[in-house]
Design a protein around this motif. Structure first.
Motif, PDB file in Angstrom:
ATOM      1  N   GLU A  30       0.836  -1.198   0.000  1.00  0.00           N
ATOM      2  CA  GLU A  30       0.000   0.000   0.000  1.00  0.00           C
ATOM      3  C   GLU A  30       0.882   1.264   0.000  1.00  0.00           C
ATOM      4  OE1 GLU A  30      -2.756   0.174   3.225  1.00  0.00           O
ATOM      5  OE2 GLU A  30      -3.998   1.683   2.243  1.00  0.00           O
ATOM      6  N   ASP A 202      -2.720   5.623  -1.910  1.00  0.00           N
ATOM      7  CA  ASP A 202      -3.832   4.686  -1.945  1.00  0.00           C
ATOM      8  C   ASP A 202      -4.832   5.090  -0.864  1.00  0.00           C
ATOM      9  OD1 ASP A 202      -2.770   3.116  -3.983  1.00  0.00           O
ATOM     10  OD2 ASP A 202      -1.513   2.026  -2.572  1.00  0.00           O
ATOM     11  N   ARG A 203      -4.263   5.355   0.310  1.00  0.00           N
ATOM     12  CA  ARG A 203      -5.083   5.887   1.398  1.00  0.00           C
ATOM     13  C   ARG A 203      -4.348   7.052   2.053  1.00  0.00           C
ATOM     14  NH1 ARG A 203      -6.844   1.943   5.832  1.00  0.00           N
ATOM     15  NH2 ARG A 203      -4.818   0.976   5.418  1.00  0.00           N
ATOM     16  N   THR A 217      -9.450   6.690   1.268  1.00  0.00           N
ATOM     17  CA  THR A 217      -8.877   6.912  -0.052  1.00  0.00           C
ATOM     18  C   THR A 217      -8.995   8.403  -0.366  1.00  0.00           C
ATOM     19  OG1 THR A 217     -10.974   6.645  -1.161  1.00  0.00           O
ATOM     20  CG2 THR A 217      -9.695   4.635  -0.797  1.00  0.00           C
TER      21      THR A 217
END
Lengths: 349, 281
Positions: A30, A202-203, A217
């Motif tokens: 991530e 991504d986040r 997100t």
């Protein structure tokens, strides 16, 4: 490749709080961005993941393994620093090679690995230079190459682009994201720049005063802010926040009158509307005010309207022009109106 | 216009050279004067009337090398000075690193204590030091001189190096740590190269202090076995031969040469900012 779990992380120095309570589960591969104003605890959190600081409370796990008390050199992380932190006495080649030497990578592989990393950041022509002989962008790429050379489990990047000019920053942003996708390495990135956060993550983890305000997100953070802090932090210009009165679905504030809100609640609330969700002109009665400022930028015109004592920022058409003090009306997209509790700042749904 | 500007720039350059030249002459004059005294016959030095065109003589030169073991004194000086500087660096670098980077109880007190050793008059510890070295059997040896010079200079060598270490960005060490380096590695591969100018500066100052040290040297070196240049100089001021000015001048010049050569050899490091380019520039 690694999953990182932070549970109940706190950090304080005497009476000073750095991080109050951070819980987050970062998935393998991530790209996560810690975003917040300076002093919000984002860098401290990253330094705790790196092993450069010990948390006062809480647990840090990588792939399930407890990391508390394990020294930075024994964690499989690589970090890129805001000031690049290149070793001034070593050539770029030696800088990139340094982690390989320290981690006992087989000497026969050094040259191949160093050159591959330098290739990846397009720095192959500068390997024999000293850091002092490179430009800011080249130094940043050298620091990046040093981090990726041994393919660590986790990348940590502490405001790596903040010393670069805007154009270079944009180019490096693309490069960082590309390299991260290519290498598929879990990445934690700290920044106070919301554009970087929105484009890379991504986040996003938004922090303030040592506390996580929202994790989500980029779309969630933008479309569904949890509180006024997040709402005001994301977006450029930021969301307009107006305090007013809500009675039977009708919001009123000086110069503003919006009916048809479906919130079963009366009393003081804060209304939020993004500049891009407004339409200038027409027969709307939702906002009436006087033109306070017009800022054409070429592709869009920023319009500021004074409603009561409040300045409301609106994105108008690129051809929009007006004189100061001229009365103007604005309509709001009803689906894009947010309401927040005026006391706590929390979103009302 | 352009040529005028060029002209005035030429003039300012000329002025600059004139000032620098005058300053160089001012600094070098005593040295040259010493050399000229040293290379003159003894009779010419003590005549009351001025001599504008001195005659050249190597009398003193031959005398200091043949009548005295000057080569040995020079060797003693060089050995004691370099030895003491090495001892200082070996002790001061880790001490300075600890004072600059670690936090522990009493750190600042220890730092002050180290500096305070420099605050008392050397004569206070002269007698204890004499007995100390006598008891361990080091009296009249170059080793004792090495230790004494090292002890005298250790405090400020530590402080100079510490101040240079404080200027190194902490990020550099954090980077090395995440790259997998331990404390000693960081010290050896990152910190020491980055503060090399500081180490050199401290070493040169320590050398200058050491070569000029007289009191303890005289106390410890009681025979020519451990005499250094500074004590040897004193030998020319007494005895049946009276004051031998030209020999004194020549020895003083010789005492000046080793440090001068060291400074010339490393002067580019003295001011070079090695940390340049380490962080954002």
């Amino acid at each position: 490749m690694a999953r990182i779990e932070l549970t109940g992380i706190q950090k304080r120095w005497g009476a000073i709080w750095g991080v109050r309570d951070v819980n987050i589960d970062i998935a393998d591969e991530e790209f996560i961005v810690f975003l917040g104003p300076s002093g919000c605890g984002k860098t401290t959190t990253m330094r705790m993941i790196a092993g450069l600081e010990d948390p006062s409370e809480g647990e840090i796990r990588m792939d399930g393994e407890l990391m508390n008390g394990i020294d930075a050199r024994d964690r499989d992380v690589a970090m890129v620093f805001q000031g690049y932190a290149l070793y001034p006495n070593m050539s770029i080649y030696e800088n990139i090679r340094f982690p390989l030497r320290m981690r006992g990578v087989d000497k026969a592989e050094h040259d191949t690995l160093v050159r591959r990393a330098a290739d990846l950041v397009e720095l192959s022509d500068y390997l024999d230079r000293k850091p002092g002989a490179l430009s800011g962008g080249q130094r940043q790429r050298a620091a990046l190459a040093r981090a990726i050379v041994r393919q660590p489990q986790v990348f940590l990047m502490d405001e790596p682009l903040s010393n670069l000019d805007a154009k270079l920053r944009q180019a490096m942003r693309v490069q960082i994201k590309h390299i991260q996708r290519q290498l598929r390495i879990t990445t934690v990135y700290v920044t106070h720049d919301q554009i970087e956060a929105m484009t890379l993550a991504d986040r996003i983890v938004i922090m303030q005063a040592g506390l996580i305000q929202q994790i989500g997100t980029p779309d969630e953070i933008y479309n569904d802010p949890a509180n006024t802090f997040v709402a005001g932090f994301i977006g450029s210009p930021p969301m307009n926040l107006v305090e007013g009165d809500l009675q039977d679905g009708r919001f009123t504030a000086p110069g503003i009158d919006i009916a048809g809100l479906t919130l079963p609640r009366n009393g003081k609330v804060t209304l939020g509307i993004r500049p891009e969700d407004c339409t200038v002109g027409g027969h709307s009665t939702q906002l009436k005010g006087d033109v306070y400022g017009v800022e054409p930028t070429g592709d869009i015109t920023y319009l500021t309207i004074k409603a009561g004592e409040k300045l409301i920022e609106v994105k108008a058409d690129r051809s929009y022009r007006s004189e100061l003090g001229v009365p103007e009306t604005v309509a709001f997209d009803p689906a894009r109106i947010y309401l927040f509790d005026s006391e706590t700042g929390q979103r009302l749904r | 216009m352009a040529s005028q500007r060029k002209n005035s720039r030429g003039e300012s350059l000329l002025l600059r050279y004139a000032i620098l030249g005058a300053w160089a002459l001012f600094c070098l004059a005593p040295v040259l004067w010493f050399l000229s005294i040293g290379l003159r016959p003894r009779t010419e030095i003590i005549t009351p009337q001025p001599i504008y065109w001195p005659s050249f003589s190597l009398d003193a030169w031959h005398m200091i090398w043949e009548d005295w073991p000057m080569a040995k004194y020079l060797r003693n000086s060089v050995a004691a000075i370099f030895g003491s500087v090495i001892i200082d660096l070996v002790l001061a670098i880790p001490a300075a690193y600890s004072l600059a980077r670690y936090t522990y109880r009493g750190r600042d007190d220890i730092g002050f204590y180290i500096l305070s050793t420099r605050m008392m008059a050397p004569a206070i510890v002269a007698i204890p030091i004499f007995f100390l070295f006598r008891n361990v059997g080091l009296l009249d040896t170059v080793w004792a001189l090495m230790l004494v010079y090292a002890a005298i200079n250790l405090s400020f060598v530590t402080w100079i190096i510490r101040s240079y270490m404080l200027d190194i960005p902490k990020e550099l060490e954090d980077a090395a740590r995440t790259d997998g380096a331990g404390d000693l590695r960081i010290l050896w591969e990152i910190i020491i190269p980055a503060i090399l100018p500081g180490i050199i500066t401290a070493s040169v100052i320590a050398m200058i202090f050491a070569i000029n040290e007289f009191l303890f040297t005289l106390l410890i070196a009681s025979t020519p076995k451990a005499y250094t240049m500074s004590v040897a100089l004193a030998n020319f001021t007494g005895g049946s031969d009276g004051l031998i000015y030209n020999a004194i001048a020549l020895v003083a010049f010789l005492a000046f040469v080793p440090v001068f050569l060291v400074v010339v050899a490393i002067q580019k490091h003295l001011s070079r900012g090695l940390t340049m380019g380490a962080v954002k520039g």
